[in-house]
Design a protein around this motif. Sequence first.
Motif, short mmCIF file in Angstrom:
data_model
loop_
_atom_site.label_atom_id
_atom_site.label_comp_id
_atom_site.label_asym_id
_atom_site.label_seq_id
_atom_site.Cartn_x
_atom_site.Cartn_y
_atom_site.Cartn_z
N ARG A 233 0.66 -1.33 -0.17
CA ARG A 233 0.13 0.05 0.17
C ARG A 233 0.76 1.24 -0.06
NH1 ARG A 233 -4.26 -2.34 3.23
NH2 ARG A 233 -5.87 -2.91 1.77
N GLN A 234 2.19 1.29 0.66
CA GLN A 234 2.87 2.22 0.93
C GLN A 234 3.44 2.39 -0.50
OE1 GLN A 234 5.14 1.34 4.08
NE2 GLN A 234 3.91 2.01 5.74
N LEU A 235 4.03 1.30 -1.21
CA LEU A 235 4.39 1.61 -2.20
C LEU A 235 3.59 2.24 -3.55
CD1 LEU A 235 6.21 -1.77 -3.06
CD2 LEU A 235 7.20 0.52 -3.31
N ALA A 236 2.37 1.65 -3.49
CA ALA A 236 1.18 2.15 -4.27
C ALA A 236 1.05 3.68 -4.18
CB ALA A 236 0.07 1.39 -4.23
N ASP A 237 1.33 4.12 -2.74
CA ASP A 237 1.17 5.68 -2.56
C ASP A 237 2.01 6.48 -3.03
OD1 ASP A 237 -0.13 7.55 -1.09
OD2 ASP A 237 1.32 7.73 0.17
N VAL A 238 3.45 5.76 -2.82
CA VAL A 238 4.49 6.71 -3.43
C VAL A 238 4.59 6.74 -5.12
CG1 VAL A 238 7.22 6.64 -3.66
CG2 VAL A 238 6.03 6.00 -1.57
N ARG A 239 4.23 5.67 -5.69
CA ARG A 239 3.86 5.46 -7.08
C ARG A 239 2.85 6.75 -7.48
NH1 ARG A 239 3.97 -0.13 -6.68
NH2 ARG A 239 6.28 -0.89 -7.29
N ARG A 240 1.96 6.82 -6.89
CA ARG A 240 0.83 7.82 -7.19
C ARG A 240 1.27 9.17 -7.01
NH1 ARG A 240 -2.98 4.16 -4.92
NH2 ARG A 240 -2.87 4.91 -2.74
N GLN A 241 2.19 9.40 -5.94
CA GLN A 241 2.70 10.50 -5.60
C GLN A 241 3.79 11.21 -7.07
OE1 GLN A 241 3.96 11.93 -1.63
NE2 GLN A 241 3.18 9.96 -1.12
N PHE A 242 4.37 10.08 -7.23
CA PHE A 242 5.27 10.11 -8.59
C PHE A 242 4.51 10.71 -9.49
CE2 PHE A 242 9.16 7.58 -7.49
CZ PHE A 242 10.09 8.64 -7.92
N SER A 243 3.30 10.19 -10.08
CA SER A 243 2.56 10.43 -11.41
C SER A 243 2.06 11.81 -11.08
CB SER A 243 1.63 9.50 -11.52
OG SER A 243 0.91 8.85 -10.46
N SER A 244 1.48 12.13 -9.78
CA SER A 244 0.79 13.46 -9.75
C SER A 244 1.89 14.42 -9.72
CB SER A 244 0.10 13.60 -8.46
OG SER A 244 1.07 13.94 -7.45
N SER A 245 3.33 14.32 -9.35
CA SER A 245 4.24 15.27 -9.38
C SER A 245 4.64 15.74 -10.78
CB SER A 245 5.42 14.57 -8.55
OG SER A 245 6.67 15.66 -8.79
N SER A 246 4.69 14.41 -11.65
CA SER A 246 4.88 14.72 -13.17
C SER A 246 4.09 15.54 -13.76
CB SER A 246 5.68 13.57 -13.51
OG SER A 246 4.77 12.45 -13.52
N ALA A 247 2.51 14.85 -13.34
CA ALA A 247 1.50 15.44 -13.82
C ALA A 247 1.39 16.94 -13.85
CB ALA A 247 0.08 14.83 -13.55
N ALA A 248 1.85 17.69 -12.66
CA ALA A 248 1.91 19.10 -12.37
C ALA A 248 2.56 19.70 -13.38
CB ALA A 248 2.17 19.14 -11.04
N VAL A 249 3.85 19.10 -13.80
CA VAL A 249 4.76 19.46 -14.78
C VAL A 249 4.08 19.43 -16.01
CG1 VAL A 249 6.93 19.28 -15.81
CG2 VAL A 249 6.88 18.98 -13.40
N ALA A 250 3.35 18.61 -16.32
CA ALA A 250 2.90 18.42 -17.80
C ALA A 250 1.64 19.36 -17.85
CB ALA A 250 2.40 16.91 -18.18
N VAL A 251 0.86 19.69 -16.72
CA VAL A 251 -0.31 20.75 -16.91
C VAL A 251 0.16 22.09 -17.11
CG1 VAL A 251 -1.94 21.96 -15.31
CG2 VAL A 251 -1.99 19.60 -15.67
N GLN A 252 1.49 22.43 -16.49
CA GLN A 252 1.96 23.85 -16.67
C GLN A 252 2.42 24.00 -18.08
OE1 GLN A 252 1.15 26.22 -14.82
NE2 GLN A 252 2.50 27.77 -15.75
N GLN A 253 3.19 22.69 -18.54
CA GLN A 253 3.90 22.89 -19.87
C GLN A 253 2.86 23.28 -20.83
OE1 GLN A 253 7.41 22.58 -20.66
NE2 GLN A 253 6.52 23.41 -22.37
N ARG A 254 1.84 22.52 -20.64
CA ARG A 254 0.74 22.79 -21.70
C ARG A 254 0.01 24.08 -21.52
NH1 ARG A 254 -1.67 17.77 -20.71
NH2 ARG A 254 -3.09 18.57 -19.05
N ARG A 255 -0.04 24.69 -20.39
CA ARG A 255 -0.36 26.12 -20.44
C ARG A 255 0.61 27.00 -21.13
NH1 ARG A 255 -3.20 30.07 -19.70
NH2 ARG A 255 -2.45 31.96 -18.52
#
Length: 249
Positions: free
Chosen positions: A16-38
């Motif tokens: 569960r902890q691993l899955a949580d860390v992986r989710r944080q990984f993807s939301s962190s890179s998603a934030a970059v992608a959203v701003q890049q799109r802007r």
Amino acid sequence: MGKTLEAMRALQVIERQLADVRRQFSSSSAAVAVQQRRVDELRQQFQLLHDEVLAHQKEAGAVELELKSREEDVNKLRQTLNSTKTNKEYAAVLTQLNTLKADNSKLEDKALKLMQEVDQVRTETEEVEDQIAQAEKSLEQIRQTSAEETTRLQAMLDDLQTRRKSAAEAVPSKPLGVFDRIAAIRDGDVMAKIEVVGRKPPYQYICGGCNMSITAEHANALRTRDEIRFCDCCGRILYMEKETSPQKA
Ligand SMILES: [Zn+2]
């Protein structure tokens, strides 16, 4: 709880902890992608406005050129007017001259309007340029934060993977295979506790994962046996905790 199920429970905590860390990984890179799109969208907008300025300027240039050649026509007609010999001829040239001057006046208005439009679009272009600068600055900050976050998360991930490896060694290979398969499908959410409902028999049993009813057969089996049983509804691996068993309630 049996030895195998106990080991799987320990593995589940890490999973569960691993899955949580992986989710944080993807939301962190998603934030970059959203701003890049802007930033990309603003750049596109800038390009469109820039092209519009150029098109207006080109059109205004063509009108100016036409006006110049028409001014020459006006001068020529004035000379012709001075050299006319009859009243009729004079009147005809004068009419021609006035028509030409009226047309030129309309054309001058058009040129003026075009130049005003150029100014307006240029102002908009400058505004978008400011927005791009701000968005790029913000992108840089988000990238920086994301990079720091990535370093932190990677360290957590490395640690959890080491712990997962040793926790997995305590689980026999067949149940481990089942665990891994469900973990992959359910984003690390593999096991569910059986909740016991009621103060005295007949007890009711609920899957702690999906909250649906569980047969008493599952609960009774898991009280004594160390075996893999699945929730009929969500497919999670079921287990019973001693403190939830009705004998001790
Ligand atoms: Zn369930």
